[in-house]
Design a protein around this motif. Structure first.
Motif, PDB file in Angstrom:
ATOM      1  N   LEU A   1       0.826  -1.208   0.000  1.00  0.00           N
ATOM      2  CA  LEU A   1       0.000   0.000   0.000  1.00  0.00           C
ATOM      3  C   LEU A   1       0.857   1.253   0.000  1.00  0.00           C
ATOM      4  N   ALA A   2       1.900   1.267   0.819  1.00  0.00           N
ATOM      5  CA  ALA A   2       2.777   2.432   0.886  1.00  0.00           C
ATOM      6  C   ALA A   2       3.459   2.682  -0.454  1.00  0.00           C
ATOM      7  N   ALA A   3       3.943   1.607  -1.076  1.00  0.00           N
ATOM      8  CA  ALA A   3       4.621   1.748  -2.363  1.00  0.00           C
ATOM      9  C   ALA A   3       3.658   2.233  -3.442  1.00  0.00           C
ATOM     10  N   VAL A   4       2.467   1.642  -3.490  1.00  0.00           N
ATOM     11  CA  VAL A   4       1.479   2.026  -4.501  1.00  0.00           C
ATOM     12  C   VAL A   4       1.023   3.464  -4.290  1.00  0.00           C
ATOM     13  N   PHE A   5       0.862   3.878  -3.045  1.00  0.00           N
ATOM     14  CA  PHE A   5       0.422   5.243  -2.755  1.00  0.00           C
ATOM     15  C   PHE A   5       1.412   6.256  -3.337  1.00  0.00           C
ATOM     16  N   VAL A   6       2.700   6.001  -3.162  1.00  0.00           N
ATOM     17  CA  VAL A   6       3.726   6.909  -3.679  1.00  0.00           C
ATOM     18  C   VAL A   6       3.812   6.826  -5.200  1.00  0.00           C
TER      19      VAL A   6
ATOM     20  N   ALA B   1      -8.201   1.079  -5.950  1.00  0.00           N
ATOM     21  CA  ALA B   1      -8.772   2.049  -5.013  1.00  0.00           C
ATOM     22  C   ALA B   1      -7.849   3.255  -4.851  1.00  0.00           C
ATOM     23  N   ILE B   2      -6.553   2.994  -4.673  1.00  0.00           N
ATOM     24  CA  ILE B   2      -5.594   4.087  -4.503  1.00  0.00           C
ATOM     25  C   ILE B   2      -5.476   4.903  -5.788  1.00  0.00           C
ATOM     26  N   GLU B   3      -5.396   4.220  -6.922  1.00  0.00           N
ATOM     27  CA  GLU B   3      -5.271   4.913  -8.205  1.00  0.00           C
ATOM     28  C   GLU B   3      -6.495   5.788  -8.473  1.00  0.00           C
ATOM     29  N   THR B   4      -7.690   5.279  -8.170  1.00  0.00           N
ATOM     30  CA  THR B   4      -8.912   6.065  -8.358  1.00  0.00           C
ATOM     31  C   THR B   4      -8.904   7.305  -7.477  1.00  0.00           C
TER      32      THR B   4
END
Length: 208
Positions: free
Chosen positions: A10-15, A159-162
Motif C-alpha cells: 500500500l505504501a509503495a502504490v500510494f507513492v 482504489a488508490i489509483e482512483t
C-alpha cells in the motif's frame, strides 16, 4: 498474504500512483477541459481499464514473456512511445478553450473518445508498464493461492489509483476558471503537451 507485506505494498502504490505521470496528467487535463464528473465517467474509466489490462497481462505470465522477448518488448515500447508523442503534439496544438456546450456544461458527446484515450495512455504509460511487469509480481507468493493475493493487490491498487485520479481531475476542474484568463490555457496546453512528449521519449529510450 501477511499484513506487513500488504502494508508495504500500500505504501509503495500510494507513492507510485501519486507521482505525476501520463495517467495523472491526462486526468488533470480532462478535469480542466471537461469537469470532474465527465472525466470520472469516461477518461478515468478508460485509464483504470488500461491498468487492469497491464496487471492482467502480468498475472497471466505474459509480462515475463514480454521482458524475455527482445522483439516483442521493442514493439510494445515504440508503439507506446509513438502514441504518447502523438498525444503530446495534439495537446500542444489544442484549442485554448474548454470544450463546453451552449449551456456552459462540459460536453459529454466525446465520452467514448475520452475513454479510448484513457485506455491508450494507460497502456503506453512507462510507469504503469514497469509497475505491471516488474514491480507487481514481486508481491505474489507462488507457494500460495494466486487468486486471493491478486484480488487483494488489484483491489488495493485500483482504489488508490482512483483516489489519486479524483484528486488530480478535481484539482484541474477547480483550476479551469483561472486558466481561462489571458494566455494561461495556451501555456498549460503547451506544458502538458511537452510532458506527454517527454514521457514518450522516456519510454522510447528505456532499456531493460
Amino acid at each position: 498474504m501477511s499484513l506487513q507485506l500488504w502494508l508495504a505494498y500500500l505504501a509503495a502504490v500510494f507513492v507510485i500512483s501519486g507521482t505525476p505521470g501520463p495517467n495523472m496528467l491526462l486526468a488533470m487535463t480532462h478535469g480542466i477541459h471537461h469537469g470532474l464528473g465527465t472525466t470520472a465517467r469516461s477518461t478515468m474509466v478508460g485509464l483504470l481499464a488500461g491498468l487492469a489490462v497491464i496487471l492482467g497481462v502480468s498475472l497471466g505470465g505474459l509480462g515475463a514473456v514480454l521482458l524475455a522477448s527482445q522483439h516483442a518488448f521493442e514493439a510494445v515500447k515504440y508503439l507506446g512511445a509513438a502514441y504518447l508523442i502523438y498525444l503530446g503534439i495534439k495537446t500542444w496544438r489544442s484549442a485554448d478553450q474548454s470544450n463546453l456546450d451552449t449551456t456552459g456544461r462540459p460536453d459529454a458527446s466525446g465520452a467514448w473518445a475520452r475513454f479510448r484515450i484513457g485506455v491508450l495512455v494507460s497502456l503506453s504509460n512507462p510507469k504503469a508498464i514497469l509497475f505491471g511487469v516488474a514491480f507487481f509480481p514481486q508481491f505474489l507468493n507462488p507457494q500460495q493461492a494466486i487468486a486471493p493475493q491478486a484480488a487483494i493487490l488489484l483491489g488495493s491498487f485500483m482504489a488508490i489509483e482512483t483516489g489519486w485520479m479524483c484528486i488530480y481531475a478535481g484539482g484541474g476542474a477547480k483550476l479551469a476558471s483561472w486558466l481561462k484568463r489571458g494566455q494561461r490555457m495556451r501555456w498549460f496546453n503547451r506544458t502538458a503537451g511537452g510532458a506527454f512528449v517527454g514521457a514518450g521519449v522516456l519510454l522510447g529510450s528505456f532499456r531493460r
